[in-house]
Design an enzyme around this catalytic site. Structure first.
Site, PDB file in Angstrom:
ATOM      1  N   THR A   1       0.838  -1.208   0.000  1.00 53.32           N
ATOM      2  CA  THR A   1       0.000   0.000   0.000  1.00 53.32           C
ATOM      3  C   THR A   1       0.866   1.248   0.000  1.00 53.32           C
ATOM      4  O   THR A   1       2.084   1.198   0.215  1.00 53.32           O
ATOM      5  CB  THR A   1      -0.936   0.043   1.224  1.00 53.32           C
ATOM      6  OG1 THR A   1      -0.151   0.248   2.401  1.00 53.32           O
ATOM      7  CG2 THR A   1      -1.750  -1.222   1.373  1.00 53.32           C
ATOM      8  N   CYS A   2       0.193   2.400  -0.171  1.00 55.19           N
ATOM      9  CA  CYS A   2       0.927   3.662  -0.317  1.00 55.19           C
ATOM     10  C   CYS A   2       1.435   4.194   1.014  1.00 55.19           C
ATOM     11  O   CYS A   2       2.118   5.217   1.043  1.00 55.19           O
ATOM     12  CB  CYS A   2       0.022   4.705  -0.943  1.00 55.19           C
ATOM     13  SG  CYS A   2      -0.706   4.104  -2.447  1.00 55.19           S
ATOM     14  N   ASP A   3       1.059   3.552   2.118  1.00 56.53           N
ATOM     15  CA  ASP A   3       1.387   4.100   3.429  1.00 56.53           C
ATOM     16  C   ASP A   3       2.766   3.640   3.894  1.00 56.53           C
ATOM     17  O   ASP A   3       3.124   2.464   3.737  1.00 56.53           O
ATOM     18  CB  ASP A   3       0.318   3.635   4.433  1.00 56.53           C
ATOM     19  CG  ASP A   3       0.361   4.460   5.702  1.00 56.53           C
ATOM     20  OD1 ASP A   3       1.410   5.079   5.969  1.00 56.53           O
ATOM     21  OD2 ASP A   3      -0.638   4.479   6.413  1.00 56.53           O
ATOM     22  N   SER A   4       3.519   4.579   4.484  1.00 62.06           N
ATOM     23  CA  SER A   4       4.883   4.209   4.889  1.00 62.06           C
ATOM     24  C   SER A   4       4.918   3.332   6.139  1.00 62.06           C
ATOM     25  O   SER A   4       5.947   2.740   6.443  1.00 62.06           O
ATOM     26  CB  SER A   4       5.736   5.453   5.089  1.00 62.06           C
ATOM     27  OG  SER A   4       5.106   6.284   6.029  1.00 62.06           O
TER      28      SER A   4
ATOM     29  N   ASN B   1      -6.668   0.705   0.366  1.00 58.97           N
ATOM     30  CA  ASN B   1      -6.268   0.760  -1.052  1.00 58.97           C
ATOM     31  C   ASN B   1      -7.151  -0.126  -1.925  1.00 58.97           C
ATOM     32  O   ASN B   1      -6.774  -0.512  -3.031  1.00 58.97           O
ATOM     33  CB  ASN B   1      -4.808   0.343  -1.250  1.00 58.97           C
ATOM     34  CG  ASN B   1      -3.830   1.508  -1.083  1.00 58.97           C
ATOM     35  OD1 ASN B   1      -2.702   1.448  -1.558  1.00 58.97           O
ATOM     36  ND2 ASN B   1      -4.238   2.563  -0.430  1.00 58.97           N
TER      37      ASN B   1
END
Ligand SMILES: Cc1ncc(COP(=O)(O)O)c(C=O)c1O
Length: 378
Positions: free
Chosen positions: A330-333, A369
């Site tokens: 996913t785009c989350d760090s 996402n």
């Protein structure tokens, strides 16, 4: 460097089996082992003979797990209308359940009664009074709080009455003509030391004996909850040493006290293996990053919510190790499954195996996402 242990290498038949599963069903997967589930149930029966088990469905709410455990004679702990519906869909009678959520709406009580569940847990007078309209049909377990420092997840902060309040609540129940069948507690999940269990058993036995002295309708159930631990970190957890004091405490109870338990994690965690696939890689600074198709918002959500790190295995042997990061897609760090681990060079398509992934994994996974999550297979 983070010392998180990685298992390197895999035997060929197992790898071929995992690859065949991925070829047929895609990736990621959570694969249930029927054999291992039954073995865990039998292990718990050996450690705690004469205890009736109610699997806490919340740990891994899955139809196959429910069916297999029901075949073994296991009962069920439900805490929501959805869990009752899951049992109903598989024709498991509510008579084999206890409803363990201490705080309920009237609609929750009605749904449980419709499903055939008649034993409810409460921990205060307001909740007890909600059962007045149904008092002819229900029995109550009064949940008592015993805090434990050794549990990964403290379940006695939010629920359970103070032991000193038990006699007054029992007297009020008698006045309201509601039958308190017994006491229950949960010392906290992944409780690494059985001392709190033992202290809680002794204290509840004493409270039950005291309350029964002047009662026409004595309590005869002690529910010792769940919390039984597993060795996620290869830390040589000695289960014999863990369970022996609990066995001794239970042996000292009166013969007519019926003991039940609500295990979740212990039954289901070792019975499920996660299979994820590397979908891409990148060199960033000192680290080799690998991106997987399972994630921290997915099957690995227990790393956040349940404070557990699952034993990870890669299929390649330990050669030319370098600092690496296993990341979710996913785009989350924060979507990182393992930081600072030593890995050999992996390639796109390599499998990453997560062991002991049955408890509080799929159960807490989200669709962040709009990813669809691991497919669950038996
Ligand atoms: C009321 C209740 N019973 C049983 C369980 C299962 O506990 P464990 O998975 O630690 O055995 C839980 C876990 O949250 C719970 O809240």
């Amino acid at each position: 460097m983070n010392p998180r242990a990685i298992r390197y290498g895999i035997d060929h038949p197992t790898l071929a089996y995992y690859r065949a599963l991925v070829a047929e069903h895609g990736s990621p997967l959570l694969v249930i082992s029927r054999q291992r589930l039954i073995a865990q149930y039998q292990t718990l029966q050996q450690y705690l003979p004469h205890v009736a088990f109610y699997y806490a469905i919340k740990a891994f709410p899955n139809a196959d797990v429910i069916r297999i455990l029901a075949e073994q004679g296991c009962h069920f702990d439900v805490a929501s209308e959805g869990e009752i519906a899951l049992l109903k869909a598989h024709r498991i009678s509510g008579r084999h359940t206890i409803h363990t959520h201490p705080i309920k709406k009237d609609t929750d009580i009605r749904a449980a009664l419709r499903g055939g569940s008649t034993t409810f847990v409460v921990d205060n007078l307001d909740e007890l009074k909600k059962l007045i309209p149904y008092r002819q049909r229900v029995g109550v377990l009064l949940r008592v709080s015993f805090r434990s420092d050794s549990a990964a997840v403290d379940l006695s902060r939010k629920f359970g009455c103070n032991p000193a309040d038990v006699p007054a609540i029992v007297r009020e129940a008698q006045a309201l003509d509601i039958h308190i069948r017994g006491l229950s507690f949960h010392v906290g999940s992944q409780s690494l030391d059985s001392a709190t269990h033992v202290a809680a058993i002794h204290e509840c036995a004493r409270l039950i004996a005291d309350c029964n002295r002047d009662s026409d309708n004595p309590m005869n159930v002690l529910d010792i909850g769940g919390g039984f631990p597993l060795d996620y970190a290869d830390a040589q957890l000695d289960l014999d040493a863990y369970f022996a004091p609990i066995q001794t405490a239970l042996t000292a109870l009166p013969d007519d006290l019926h003991v039940i338990a609500e295990p979740g994690r212990f039954l289901v965690a070792p019975a499920v293996t996660g299979i994820a696939t590397i979908t891409g890689k990148a060199r960033r600074g000192d680290y080799q990053w690998y991106y997987l198709d399972d994630w921290i918002y997915g099957s690995y959500s227990g790393q956040l919510f349940d404070h557990v790190h699952y034993p990870l295995q890669i299929t390649r042997d330990a050669s030319n190790l370098e600092a690496a990061i296993l990341s979710g897609p996913t785009c989350d760090s924060i979507d990182i499954i393992a930081e600072d681990v030593l890995l050999p060079t992996l390639e796109e398509g390599d499998l990453v195996i997560g062991h002991m992934m049955g408890a509080y994994t799929a159960a807490t996974a989200t669709r962040f996402n709009s990813l669809s999550g691991a497919k669950i297979l038996l």
